[in-house]
Design an enzyme around this catalytic site. Structure first.
Site, PDB file in Angstrom:
ATOM      1  N   ASP A   9       0.830  -1.394  -0.060  1.00 52.09           N
ATOM      2  CA  ASP A   9      -0.125  -0.083   0.226  1.00 52.09           C
ATOM      3  C   ASP A   9       0.812   1.238  -0.164  1.00 52.09           C
ATOM      4  OD1 ASP A   9      -2.547  -1.231   0.021  1.00 52.09           O
ATOM      5  OD2 ASP A   9      -2.268  -1.580   2.175  1.00 52.09           O
ATOM      6  N   LEU A  54      -3.203 -11.229  -6.624  1.00 57.01           N
ATOM      7  CA  LEU A  54      -2.008 -11.453  -7.537  1.00 57.01           C
ATOM      8  C   LEU A  54      -0.929 -10.199  -7.405  1.00 57.01           C
ATOM      9  CD1 LEU A  54      -4.288 -12.446 -10.796  1.00 57.01           C
ATOM     10  CD2 LEU A  54      -2.850 -13.964  -9.450  1.00 57.01           C
TER      11      LEU A  54
END
Length: 413
Positions: free
Chosen positions: A146, A299
Site C-alpha cells: 500500500d 495477484l
C-alpha cells in the site's frame, strides 16, 4: 557506542504478504546468524501469535541455500497474522506473556516485519520492554504494498506490486484492442485509503499502454461523473481502460464497493472487493457497451515473477540495517528510506525513524500529484515511482517453474 548485548533474536512477519517480504526476513536472518552478539535466531510462526503461543522456529537449523531462496519466494514464509494487541496500560496480559517467552529464550533483539498496524505492535512491545526493565532492542522492518507508511520515501513491496500492476494494465490494454468493436475495461486495484497502487497503473503509459482514467480514494467519487468520463473517452477512442482503487468512496465517506463493513480483518478494516463488477454493471446498463470488470486481487501482492530488482535489494537491506542498528544500540525505531531522484539518478539511503512517528499514521498520494479533474496522476508521480520498478531478478527454477524456499521449520526448544 552502546555496550555489546548478547542473546537471541526473534523475527516475525505480520499483515498482508508481498513479493519481497521474505527478502527482508532473509536480510534479518542472514545478518543475525552472522553476528557474534546474536546467539540464536528464532522465527515466529504467524507473527506475534507465534511468540504468544511459544511456536518459534530455529533458523539456525535451516540449510543456508534454502534460506537464500527466501530472496525469490513471495508471501510470508514464516506465516503472518492480523492480531491487534491492546494498549499495555489497559491490558498487559499479552505483554507479560511475551516477556515470559523473551526470558525463556534470552531474547535480546526483536524484529517485526510489517506495515502500519505491525509498527503499532512493535512500538507497544518496545515501550513495555523498556518499562519492564528487560534489556531488549526492538526494531521495525517496513513492508506494505500500500506504500502508506509515514516517514519513509516508500515501502518494500510497493515497487514490485506497482510493476505487476503497470505490466498487467499494459497487457489488458493490448488485449482489449484486438477487435474492431469497442470495449470498456475496468481494473480494480488494491488500496483502501491510499491510492499509490492504483496510481502505479499510470506507469504503463510510459510504453503507450496506460489507463485512460484513474480514480484514487484521495478524491471523492461521483458515479454520474464517472459514467460521463467513460462515455466521453469511449466516444473519442472507441475503447476505455479504467483503473480504480478498491477504496474509492462517495463524498459522504461510504465505499462505492458493495463490501459489507461487518467483514473486517483483525484491526477493524473493511474487506473490500466487487467494485470492478459493480462499476461494469453500471456502465453496461447506462451506456449499453461491452464491459469487462477485472479484479487483480491477491495477484498484486504475490507476483514475484514481476518483482523489481530495486525492490528486492532494498527489502533485503532493510532487514540487514535493522539488525546492524540494533546490535549497535538502537531500539524503538523503524528502518526508513531517504531517496533522491536528481538529474534522473536514483539514490536510496537507509534511515532510522521512531516507531511512534510511523504507527497509526497513513501516508496518502499528495493532492498535487493528482490531476485537477481527479482522473489521473501527474508527471511528478511518474518521476517518483518509475525508478522503483527498475530491474528484473534472475530466479532459480525447477521443472520450468519458480523454485521457492522449502524451510524445515524446526521448532525451538
Amino acid at each position: 557506542m552502546e555496550k555489546a548485548l548478547k542473546g537471541s533474536c526473534i523475527i516475525g512477519q505480520s499483515g498482508g504478504p508481498t513479493s519481497v517480504i521474505n527478502a527482508s526476513a532473509y536480510g534479518v536472518i542472514r545478518t543475525a546468524l552472522d553476528n557474534e552478539n546474536i546467539t540464536r535466531v528464532l522465527g515466529a510462526a504467524h507473527g506475534i501469535k507465534g511468540v504468544l503461543e511459544d511456536k518459534l522456529y530455529d533458523m539456525g537449523e535451516e540449510d543456508a541455500k534454502e534460506l537464500e531462496l527466501l530472496m525469490n519466494t513471495p508471501s510470508s514464509e514464516l506465516g503472518s497474522c492480523r492480531y491487534k494487541m491492546a494498549d499495555p496500560d489497559a491490558d498487559d496480559t499479552d505483554y507479560k506473556r511475551i516477556l515470559e517467552i523473551f526470558r525463556k529464550y534470552n531474547v535480546r533483539y526483536f524484529f517485526y516485519n510489517g506495515g502500519n498496524d505491525s509498527m503499532d505492535t512493535c512500538a507497544k512491545i518496545s515501550r513495555f520492554m523498556a518499562k519492564s526493565g528487560w534489556d531488549c532492542r526492538v526494531m521495525g522492518v517496513p513492508k506494505t504494498i500500500d506504500n502508506d507508511l509515514n516517514n519513509t520515501d516508500h515501502c518494500p513491496g510497493f515497487a514490485s506490486a506497482a510493476k505487476y500492476i503497470a505490466t498487467s494494465c499494459a497487457e489488458i490494454y493490448k488485449d482489449a484492442r484486438v477487435y474492431d468493436t469497442g470495449m470498456v475495461c475496468i481494473v480494480e486495484i488494491m488500496g483502501r485509503h491510499a491510492g499509490w497502487l492504483t496510481a502505479a497503473s499510470a506507469l504503463a503509459g510510459k510504453v503507450g499502454c496506460g489507463p485512460d482514467l484513474i480514480y484514487l480514494p484521495e478524491t471523492d467519487f461521483d458515479m454520474d461523473r464517472f459514467v460521463a468520463d467513460v462515455e466521453r473517452v469511449y466516444n473519442e477512442r472507441g475503447n476505455c481502460l479504467v483503473a480504480v482503487s478498491e477504496g474509492v468512496h462517495y463524498a459522504d465517506g461510504r465505499f462505492v464497493s458493495e463490501a459489507k463493513t461487518s467483514a473486517t480483518d483483525g484491526f477493524g478494516h473493511a474487506q473490500l472487493g466487487g467494485l470492478a463488477s459493480l462499476l461494469a454493471n453500471v456502465v453496461k446498463q447506462r451506456l449499453g457497451v461491452k464491459v469487462r470488470g477485472i479484479e487483480l486481487s491477491l495477484l498484486q501482492r504475490c507476483a514475484a515473477h514481476a518483482a523489481s530488482a530495486v525492490d528486492v535489494s532494498e527489502a533485503f537491506n532493510a532487514g540487514r540495517v535493522a539488525v546492524e542498528s540494533a546490535v549497535a544500540g538502537e531500539s524503538g525505531k523503524m528502518v526508513g528510506f531517504k531517496c533522491s531522484r536528481e538529474n534522473g539518478e536514483y539514490k536510496c539511503e537507509y534511515d532510522l525513524v521512531p516507531l511512534d512517528s510511523v504507527a497509526n499514521f497513513e501516508k496518502k498520494v499528495p493532492a498535487e500529484w493528482i490531476t485537477p479533474d481527479g482522473t489521473g496522476v501527474t508527471e511528478d508521480f511518474i518521476a517518483y515511482a518509475l525508478p522503483l520498478i527498475q530491474g528484473t531478478v534472475e530466479r532459480p527454477t525447477e521443472h520450468g517453474l519458480p523454485r521457492y524456499a522449502r524451510l524445515r521449520k524446526v521448532l525451538a526448544k
